[in-house]
Design a protein around this motif. Sequence first.
Motif, PDB file in Angstrom:
ATOM      1  N   ASN A  64      52.531  49.127  43.723  1.00 58.83           N
ATOM      2  CA  ASN A  64      51.188  49.048  43.140  1.00 58.83           C
ATOM      3  C   ASN A  64      50.115  48.809  44.189  1.00 58.83           C
ATOM      4  O   ASN A  64      49.020  48.350  43.877  1.00 58.83           O
ATOM      5  CB  ASN A  64      51.104  47.962  42.060  1.00 58.83           C
ATOM      6  CG  ASN A  64      52.079  48.187  40.930  1.00 58.83           C
ATOM      7  OD1 ASN A  64      52.251  49.326  40.480  1.00 58.83           O
ATOM      8  ND2 ASN A  64      52.720  47.134  40.483  1.00 58.83           N
ATOM      9  N   SER A  79      45.829  45.503  45.559  1.00 57.67           N
ATOM     10  CA  SER A  79      46.699  45.832  44.423  1.00 57.67           C
ATOM     11  C   SER A  79      45.991  46.794  43.476  1.00 57.67           C
ATOM     12  O   SER A  79      44.838  46.593  43.120  1.00 57.67           O
ATOM     13  CB  SER A  79      47.094  44.561  43.675  1.00 57.67           C
ATOM     14  OG  SER A  79      47.747  44.871  42.471  1.00 57.67           O
ATOM     15  N   SER A  81      46.817  47.210  40.428  1.00 58.49           N
ATOM     16  CA  SER A  81      46.856  46.672  39.066  1.00 58.49           C
ATOM     17  C   SER A  81      45.654  45.793  38.745  1.00 58.49           C
ATOM     18  O   SER A  81      45.142  45.807  37.636  1.00 58.49           O
ATOM     19  CB  SER A  81      48.146  45.876  38.853  1.00 58.49           C
ATOM     20  OG  SER A  81      48.222  44.797  39.773  1.00 58.49           O
ATOM     21  N   ASP A  82      45.165  44.995  39.744  1.00 58.05           N
ATOM     22  CA  ASP A  82      44.052  44.086  39.463  1.00 58.05           C
ATOM     23  C   ASP A  82      43.010  44.027  40.576  1.00 58.05           C
ATOM     24  O   ASP A  82      42.047  43.254  40.483  1.00 58.05           O
ATOM     25  CB  ASP A  82      44.572  42.676  39.193  1.00 58.05           C
ATOM     26  CG  ASP A  82      45.448  42.134  40.315  1.00 58.05           C
ATOM     27  OD1 ASP A  82      45.446  42.739  41.403  1.00 58.05           O
ATOM     28  OD2 ASP A  82      46.130  41.116  40.101  1.00 58.05           O
TER      29      ASP A  82
END
Length: 263
Positions: A64, A79, A81-82
């Motif tokens: 990720n 990242s 994802s966030d």
Amino acid sequence: MSRLNLRVKLLPLALLTVCSALVNACDSAADEADTVIAYLGNDHISTETLGQDSRWTYDESSKNAVMVVASGKNHAYISSSDGKVISRQSASDDWCDEKIEASDIDISGKRLVILRSGLVYTKTVCSGEWKQESGVDDGTAVAISGQKILFLRSDGAVYGKDGGSNWAQEAVPGSATMIDVGANGFEMYANATNVYSRPSGDSNWHCVVSESAVAGIAVGNNSQMIIRSDGYAFIKTVTVLTEGVWTRLSASEEYYSIAANGI
């Protein structure tokens, strides 16, 4: 990786009229044995030491990742994802959550630099607090090496500074869409059609790739690197400006982000 160096005067943007086209280079590895590459393929960080018959090593713990940077043993990524910044001091160490989101990132030694909401921040890998380095929130990219920081403004102008000194313009508005600076002070920027670079202390920018869109650039201790728009990555020695052949790093089209630094 870039550095924070102060320029006390405005540097002129002198672009050479003779540019070297990006050639169809061979698939053999380049010979810069002291350069480490880090890139993203299939959502993994991978590394190789060039010139040492080494293999690409995939890091399963860094899935990720959307952007990766490397400086010696220190690695960091954002990242997907966030948007959080994740770093570590060596391949054997655990990853650290730096507890901040960023849109761009770079690293030099143990020093991280990020772009958050258009502002530049720095801190030490896995320790310390974030320090704001810029007061204008219109940044789109950032790079660091040693004490030199390069900052790309939203209008395409490039600024740089050394240590705690003031920012000074190094390339005029409309020049760049991406930037980097190497361990030896070698600077590089790219726009929609060309790539330019210059050694430390040179006030003139030199065209090293012309009429060829690139998706990424990087400067190592002895090398310049680009990711072509089709995903192929190329490398050539950093001391050769407008001459020399670009050598393809891989036969596969899986380069999404690339970083380089001398060990």
